[in-house]
Design a protein around this motif. Structure first.
Motif, PDB file in Angstrom:
ATOM      1  N   GLN A  37       8.126 -30.016  14.283  1.00 44.69           N
ATOM      2  CA  GLN A  37       7.528 -29.323  15.417  1.00 44.69           C
ATOM      3  C   GLN A  37       6.406 -28.421  14.907  1.00 44.69           C
ATOM      4  O   GLN A  37       6.547 -27.758  13.882  1.00 44.69           O
ATOM      5  N   LEU A  38       5.293 -28.409  15.636  1.00 41.76           N
ATOM      6  CA  LEU A  38       4.171 -27.526  15.361  1.00 41.76           C
ATOM      7  C   LEU A  38       4.030 -26.563  16.537  1.00 41.76           C
ATOM      8  O   LEU A  38       4.110 -26.991  17.700  1.00 41.76           O
ATOM      9  N   VAL A  39       3.785 -25.298  16.236  1.00 42.67           N
ATOM     10  CA  VAL A  39       3.755 -24.274  17.282  1.00 42.67           C
ATOM     11  C   VAL A  39       2.431 -23.515  17.325  1.00 42.67           C
ATOM     12  O   VAL A  39       1.912 -23.215  18.398  1.00 42.67           O
ATOM     13  N   LYS A  40       1.882 -23.226  16.165  1.00 42.73           N
ATOM     14  CA  LYS A  40       0.706 -22.342  16.100  1.00 42.73           C
ATOM     15  C   LYS A  40      -0.592 -23.132  16.148  1.00 42.73           C
ATOM     16  O   LYS A  40      -0.697 -24.241  15.606  1.00 42.73           O
ATOM     17  N   SER A  41      -1.588 -22.545  16.752  1.00 45.90           N
ATOM     18  CA  SER A  41      -2.928 -23.109  16.804  1.00 45.90           C
ATOM     19  C   SER A  41      -3.430 -23.349  15.381  1.00 45.90           C
ATOM     20  O   SER A  41      -3.359 -22.454  14.531  1.00 45.90           O
ATOM     21  N   GLY A  42      -3.939 -24.583  15.109  1.00 46.29           N
ATOM     22  CA  GLY A  42      -4.469 -24.902  13.796  1.00 46.29           C
ATOM     23  C   GLY A  42      -3.425 -25.138  12.715  1.00 46.29           C
ATOM     24  O   GLY A  42      -3.764 -25.323  11.544  1.00 46.29           O
ATOM     25  N   GLU A  43      -2.158 -25.181  13.092  1.00 49.65           N
ATOM     26  CA  GLU A  43      -1.080 -25.317  12.108  1.00 49.65           C
ATOM     27  C   GLU A  43      -1.132 -26.665  11.406  1.00 49.65           C
ATOM     28  O   GLU A  43      -1.436 -27.681  12.023  1.00 49.65           O
ATOM     29  N   VAL A  44      -0.849 -26.661  10.111  1.00 45.10           N
ATOM     30  CA  VAL A  44      -0.746 -27.873   9.303  1.00 45.10           C
ATOM     31  C   VAL A  44       0.581 -27.822   8.560  1.00 45.10           C
ATOM     32  O   VAL A  44       0.907 -26.822   7.921  1.00 45.10           O
ATOM     33  N   LYS A  45       1.344 -28.907   8.674  1.00 46.55           N
ATOM     34  CA  LYS A  45       2.606 -28.994   7.948  1.00 46.55           C
ATOM     35  C   LYS A  45       2.671 -30.322   7.205  1.00 46.55           C
ATOM     36  O   LYS A  45       2.130 -31.334   7.676  1.00 46.55           O
ATOM     37  N   LYS A  46       3.340 -30.304   6.056  1.00 48.05           N
ATOM     38  CA  LYS A  46       3.468 -31.518   5.257  1.00 48.05           C
ATOM     39  C   LYS A  46       4.927 -31.832   4.999  1.00 48.05           C
ATOM     40  O   LYS A  46       5.744 -30.939   4.767  1.00 48.05           O
ATOM     41  N   GLN A  47       5.227 -33.125   5.041  1.00 46.50           N
ATOM     42  CA  GLN A  47       6.525 -33.625   4.635  1.00 46.50           C
ATOM     43  C   GLN A  47       6.244 -34.800   3.695  1.00 46.50           C
ATOM     44  O   GLN A  47       5.951 -35.893   4.134  1.00 46.50           O
ATOM     45  N   THR A  76       1.370 -35.703   6.830  1.00 45.29           N
ATOM     46  CA  THR A  76       0.693 -34.449   7.155  1.00 45.29           C
ATOM     47  C   THR A  76       0.494 -34.373   8.654  1.00 45.29           C
ATOM     48  O   THR A  76      -0.065 -35.291   9.262  1.00 45.29           O
ATOM     49  N   PHE A  77       0.945 -33.273   9.233  1.00 46.07           N
ATOM     50  CA  PHE A  77       0.862 -33.054  10.676  1.00 46.07           C
ATOM     51  C   PHE A  77      -0.090 -31.899  10.941  1.00 46.07           C
ATOM     52  O   PHE A  77      -0.042 -30.878  10.271  1.00 46.07           O
ATOM     53  N   GLN A  78      -0.960 -32.070  11.965  1.00 46.72           N
ATOM     54  CA  GLN A  78      -1.880 -31.007  12.329  1.00 46.72           C
ATOM     55  C   GLN A  78      -1.800 -30.742  13.817  1.00 46.72           C
ATOM     56  O   GLN A  78      -1.636 -31.663  14.617  1.00 46.72           O
ATOM     57  N   ALA A 108      -7.179 -25.713  19.854  1.00 47.06           N
ATOM     58  CA  ALA A 108      -6.995 -25.465  21.287  1.00 47.06           C
ATOM     59  C   ALA A 108      -5.582 -25.789  21.758  1.00 47.06           C
ATOM     60  O   ALA A 108      -5.276 -25.640  22.953  1.00 47.06           O
ATOM     61  N   LYS A 109      -4.737 -26.251  20.855  1.00 48.02           N
ATOM     62  CA  LYS A 109      -3.352 -26.623  21.168  1.00 48.02           C
ATOM     63  C   LYS A 109      -3.303 -27.705  22.249  1.00 48.02           C
ATOM     64  O   LYS A 109      -2.422 -27.721  23.109  1.00 48.02           O
ATOM     65  N   LYS A 110      -4.273 -28.624  22.191  1.00 45.20           N
ATOM     66  CA  LYS A 110      -4.267 -29.758  23.114  1.00 45.20           C
ATOM     67  C   LYS A 110      -4.265 -31.088  22.365  1.00 45.20           C
ATOM     68  O   LYS A 110      -4.178 -32.144  22.985  1.00 45.20           O
ATOM     69  N   ASN A 111      -4.373 -31.043  21.040  1.00 50.36           N
ATOM     70  CA  ASN A 111      -4.350 -32.291  20.297  1.00 50.36           C
ATOM     71  C   ASN A 111      -3.632 -32.106  18.974  1.00 50.36           C
ATOM     72  O   ASN A 111      -3.471 -30.983  18.479  1.00 50.36           O
ATOM     73  N   SER A 112      -3.219 -33.252  18.431  1.00 50.84           N
ATOM     74  CA  SER A 112      -2.457 -33.236  17.191  1.00 50.84           C
ATOM     75  C   SER A 112      -2.666 -34.569  16.485  1.00 50.84           C
ATOM     76  O   SER A 112      -3.124 -35.547  17.084  1.00 50.84           O
ATOM     77  N   SER A 113      -2.363 -34.591  15.199  1.00 52.79           N
ATOM     78  CA  SER A 113      -2.459 -35.837  14.442  1.00 52.79           C
ATOM     79  C   SER A 113      -1.364 -35.905  13.399  1.00 52.79           C
ATOM     80  O   SER A 113      -0.837 -34.876  12.950  1.00 52.79           O
ATOM     81  N   LEU A 114      -1.041 -37.134  13.044  1.00 51.63           N
ATOM     82  CA  LEU A 114      -0.099 -37.420  11.965  1.00 51.63           C
ATOM     83  C   LEU A 114      -0.802 -38.357  10.995  1.00 51.63           C
ATOM     84  O   LEU A 114      -1.309 -39.406  11.404  1.00 51.63           O
ATOM     85  N   HIS A 115      -0.856 -37.958   9.746  1.00 54.19           N
ATOM     86  CA  HIS A 115      -1.508 -38.761   8.716  1.00 54.19           C
ATOM     87  C   HIS A 115      -0.486 -39.111   7.648  1.00 54.19           C
ATOM     88  O   HIS A 115       0.240 -38.230   7.170  1.00 54.19           O
ATOM     89  N   ILE A 116      -0.411 -40.396   7.323  1.00 58.47           N
ATOM     90  CA  ILE A 116       0.477 -40.853   6.252  1.00 58.47           C
ATOM     91  C   ILE A 116      -0.393 -41.338   5.096  1.00 58.47           C
ATOM     92  O   ILE A 116      -1.255 -42.215   5.276  1.00 58.47           O
ATOM     93  N   THR A 117      -0.179 -40.785   3.946  1.00 60.88           N
ATOM     94  CA  THR A 117      -0.922 -41.170   2.744  1.00 60.88           C
ATOM     95  C   THR A 117      -0.159 -42.274   2.011  1.00 60.88           C
ATOM     96  O   THR A 117       1.057 -42.185   1.843  1.00 60.88           O
ATOM     97  N   SER A 129       2.568 -25.589  24.483  1.00 71.58           N
ATOM     98  CA  SER A 129       3.198 -24.476  23.776  1.00 71.58           C
ATOM     99  C   SER A 129       3.628 -24.922  22.376  1.00 71.58           C
ATOM    100  O   SER A 129       3.625 -24.137  21.435  1.00 71.58           O
ATOM    101  N   ASN A 130       4.023 -26.164  22.258  1.00 70.98           N
ATOM    102  CA  ASN A 130       4.272 -26.734  20.942  1.00 70.98           C
ATOM    103  C   ASN A 130       4.233 -28.254  21.042  1.00 70.98           C
ATOM    104  O   ASN A 130       4.222 -28.810  22.149  1.00 70.98           O
ATOM    105  N   ILE A 131       4.174 -28.915  19.904  1.00 68.96           N
ATOM    106  CA  ILE A 131       4.164 -30.361  19.883  1.00 68.96           C
ATOM    107  C   ILE A 131       5.172 -30.836  18.846  1.00 68.96           C
ATOM    108  O   ILE A 131       5.347 -30.202  17.803  1.00 68.96           O
TER     109      ILE A 131
END
Lengths: 111, 113
Positions: A48-58, A62-64, A68-77, A30-32
């Motif tokens: 926190q990420l909630v929506k399918s395909g959501e991308v957020k940056k801090q 970068t969080f994706q 399918a709301k079954k996987n996620s990634s965190l990328h640090i530049t 439901s969320n990650i």
């Protein structure tokens, strides 16, 4: 039951290089959420990420959340020594209050 | 605000002893959880609660009991300590839905000899 897998377990990078950690769930989430734990410390909530395909940056993070709301990634530049620590993903399956963590990825940054 | 307070910070137990790890939060959070952290295993959920009087088992509940008589307190009881329970224990709390994430306590480092 619900399982959350995270890879890699460890990552050593040179300061200035990029870093990515991946998270996969055995069930639809439901969320990650993502947390950071500094050595000797306790986990601290990042996002926190909630929506399918959501991308957020801090800033450099970068969080994706997968479609399918079954996987996620965190990328640090351009990693910095302050990024050192263990990064955890954690998933909610349904509205149960049950938050399951991945094993974490420990990031070491060489100056 | 103190946030989430865990006591004690360190504890050494002998095999077979029982004890209670204390956890208190002052943020009026409904959700509370106990995790244990072992090297290479991440954070594993022991028990959790979505409100006073409601508790449920997590991934590794055996050997542990919890109760939630108030919103503020969520103690974790080790019934008969075993060396396999040597770990760092974290208590955490969150508002319902978890949108602002869990706030963790500073942990209890438990050694069972």
């Amino acid at each position: 039951g619900q399982q959350v897998m995270q890879i890699p377990q460890y990552q050593h990078v040179q300061e200035g290089e990029d870093f990515t950690t991946y998270c996969n769930s055995s069930t639809t989430l439901s969320n990650i959420q993502w947390y950071k734990q500094r050595p000797g410390g306790h986990p601290v909530f990042l996002i926190q990420l909630v929506k399918s395909g959501e991308v957020k940056k801090q800033k450099r993070l970068t969080f994706q959340f997968g479609e399918a709301k079954k996987n996620s990634s965190l990328h640090i530049t351009a990693t910095q020594t302050t990024d050192v620590g263990t990064y955890f993903c954690a998933g909610y399956s349904g509205n149960t209050g049950k938050l399951i963590f991945g094993q974490g990825t420990t990031l070491q940054v060489k100056p | 605000n103190a946030g989430v307070t865990q006591t004690p910070k360190f504890q050494v137990l002998k095999t077979g002893q029982s004890m209670t790890l204390q956890c208190a939060q002052d943020m009026n959070h409904e959700y509370m959880s106990w995790y244990r952290q072992d090297p290479g295993m991440g954070l594993r959920l022991i028990h959790y609660s979505v409100g006073a009087g409601i508790t449920d088992q997590g991934e590794v509940p055996n050997g542990y009991n919890v109760s939630r008589s108030t919103t503020e307190d969520f103690p974790l009881r080790l019934l008969s300590a075993a060396p396999s329970q040597t770990s760092v224990y974290f208590c955490a709390s969150s508002p319902p839905g978890g949108g602002s994430g869990y706030t963790f306590g500073s942990g209890t480092r438990l050694t069972v000899v």
